[in-house]
Write an enzyme that holds these catalytic residues in place. Structure first.
Site, PDB file in Angstrom:
ATOM      1  N   HIS A 172       0.827  -1.206   0.000  1.00 41.48           N
ATOM      2  CA  HIS A 172       0.000   0.000   0.000  1.00 41.48           C
ATOM      3  C   HIS A 172       0.867   1.265   0.000  1.00 41.48           C
ATOM      4  O   HIS A 172       0.664   2.167  -0.816  1.00 41.48           O
ATOM      5  CB  HIS A 172      -0.910  -0.027   1.236  1.00 41.48           C
ATOM      6  CG  HIS A 172      -1.765   1.185   1.396  1.00 41.48           C
ATOM      7  ND1 HIS A 172      -3.079   1.245   0.986  1.00 41.48           N
ATOM      8  CD2 HIS A 172      -1.484   2.413   1.932  1.00 41.48           C
ATOM      9  CE1 HIS A 172      -3.572   2.448   1.265  1.00 41.48           C
ATOM     10  NE2 HIS A 172      -2.623   3.183   1.834  1.00 41.48           N
ATOM     11  N   GLU A 173       1.823   1.306   0.894  1.00 43.58           N
ATOM     12  CA  GLU A 173       2.631   2.530   1.013  1.00 43.58           C
ATOM     13  C   GLU A 173       3.519   2.748  -0.209  1.00 43.58           C
ATOM     14  O   GLU A 173       3.748   3.893  -0.623  1.00 43.58           O
ATOM     15  CB  GLU A 173       3.481   2.481   2.286  1.00 43.58           C
ATOM     16  CG  GLU A 173       2.675   2.462   3.573  1.00 43.58           C
ATOM     17  CD  GLU A 173       1.793   3.688   3.764  1.00 43.58           C
ATOM     18  OE1 GLU A 173       2.124   4.760   3.224  1.00 43.58           O
ATOM     19  OE2 GLU A 173       0.770   3.567   4.446  1.00 43.58           O
ATOM     20  N   HIS A 179       1.779   4.703  -2.684  1.00 45.17           N
ATOM     21  CA  HIS A 179       1.905   6.155  -2.474  1.00 45.17           C
ATOM     22  C   HIS A 179       3.269   6.642  -2.957  1.00 45.17           C
ATOM     23  O   HIS A 179       3.379   7.687  -3.601  1.00 45.17           O
ATOM     24  CB  HIS A 179       1.759   6.504  -0.993  1.00 45.17           C
ATOM     25  CG  HIS A 179       0.379   6.316  -0.441  1.00 45.17           C
ATOM     26  ND1 HIS A 179      -0.766   6.661  -1.121  1.00 45.17           N
ATOM     27  CD2 HIS A 179      -0.043   5.808   0.758  1.00 45.17           C
ATOM     28  CE1 HIS A 179      -1.825   6.391  -0.383  1.00 45.17           C
ATOM     29  NE2 HIS A 179      -1.416   5.865   0.767  1.00 45.17           N
ATOM     30  N   HIS A 201      -5.177   7.535  -2.272  1.00 44.35           N
ATOM     31  CA  HIS A 201      -6.142   6.532  -1.830  1.00 44.35           C
ATOM     32  C   HIS A 201      -7.241   6.369  -2.859  1.00 44.35           C
ATOM     33  O   HIS A 201      -7.793   7.345  -3.353  1.00 44.35           O
ATOM     34  CB  HIS A 201      -6.764   6.934  -0.494  1.00 44.35           C
ATOM     35  CG  HIS A 201      -5.891   6.599   0.668  1.00 44.35           C
ATOM     36  ND1 HIS A 201      -5.928   7.275   1.853  1.00 44.35           N
ATOM     37  CD2 HIS A 201      -4.945   5.642   0.818  1.00 44.35           C
ATOM     38  CE1 HIS A 201      -5.040   6.751   2.690  1.00 44.35           C
ATOM     39  NE2 HIS A 201      -4.428   5.760   2.071  1.00 44.35           N
TER      40      HIS A 201
HETATM   41 ZN   LIG Z   1      -2.575   5.163   2.327  1.00 41.66          ZN
END
Ligand SMILES: [Zn+2]
Length: 237
Positions: free
Chosen positions: A162-163, A166, A172
């Site tokens: 997930h990170e 980014h 998101h």
């Molecule tokens: Zn996030």
């Protein structure tokens, strides 16, 4: 039963099921042209450096053995579907957001907010107002990080996946069934169609990847350089 919630970054629109990008001008590594690939380096921090809010810690000081393989698996998962090439390099121990020869994405830990709450945060590949913060990823040293015990621990792989999203320029998603969705949801074991559509929009497809339908809305977000992932344990029964 544990239930998990996470807070959307407050600046994101929420009008459609879709991935979002980082804010303002397109923030991606490599050629700024959408759909073009990039080679990105990463490094594991030594610990003891000045971090963004406190002192950085090396991951091996608070994570179980095998954490590096989990994080590398997360990098490989993104590069398996997009035109991305990740290279591990040595970290030079420079303080956060200073001139450094370390990786584009520097990975470390810091005490963010204690157990639960914010699990980790990452900086978009911003080149507009940081020296070297773009892409950097910090895990909260207060969490119980785990490789395979997801009942009592937080999945290193899941949060890294997930990170890193980014770190590569994705915000998101409004799609709850996406790795880039707003919830820590370890039921999802890999990238979903929405995640793949988002990363391929930025970097193009891995030539060996299965094509994904492109019928996704694209949303934008306000100016920000940091996005964190949160978890809240609400009940156990
Ligand atoms: Zn996030």
């Amino acid at each position: 039963m544990k239930t998990f919630t996470a807070l959307l970054c407050l600046f994101f629109l929420s009008t459609a099921n879709a991935y979002t990008l980082s804010s303002g001008p397109i923030q991606k590594w490599g050629d700024p042209t959408l759909g073009t690939g990039a080679t990105i380096s990463y490094s594991f921090m030594m610990g003891g450096e000045q971090c963004d809010t406190s002192t950085c810690s090396a991951l091996d000081s608070f994570m179980p053995l095998g954490f590096q393989q989990e994080i590398k698996k997360a990098f490989n998962t993104w590069s398996s579907v997009a035109n991305l090439n990740f290279i591990e390099v040595a970290d030079d121990g420079a303080n956060f957001n200073t001139l450094t020869t370390s990786g584009d994405i520097r990975i470390g830990g810091e005490m963010i907010d204690g157990p639960s709450g914010v699990l980790a945060h990452a900086f978009y590949p911003d080149t507009h107002w940081y020296f070297s913060a773009g892409g950097d990823l910090h895990f909260d040293t207060s969490e119980t990080w785990s490789i395979d015990n997801l009942v009592d621990g937080i999945s290193i792989f899941w949060v890294a996946l997930h990170e890193i999203g980014h770190s590569l320029g994705l915000g998101h998603s409004n799609e709850s069934n996406a790795i880039m969705g707003p919830y820590y949801n370890p039921v999802l074991t890999g990238l979903q169609a929405d995640d793949i559509a988002g990363i391929q929009y930025l970097y193009g497809a891995n030539i060996s990847a299965v094509p994904v339908p492109a019928a996704f809305w694209l949303l934008s977000s306000a100016l920000v350089g940091l996005c964190g992932l949160r978890r809240k344990t609400s009940s156990k029964n």
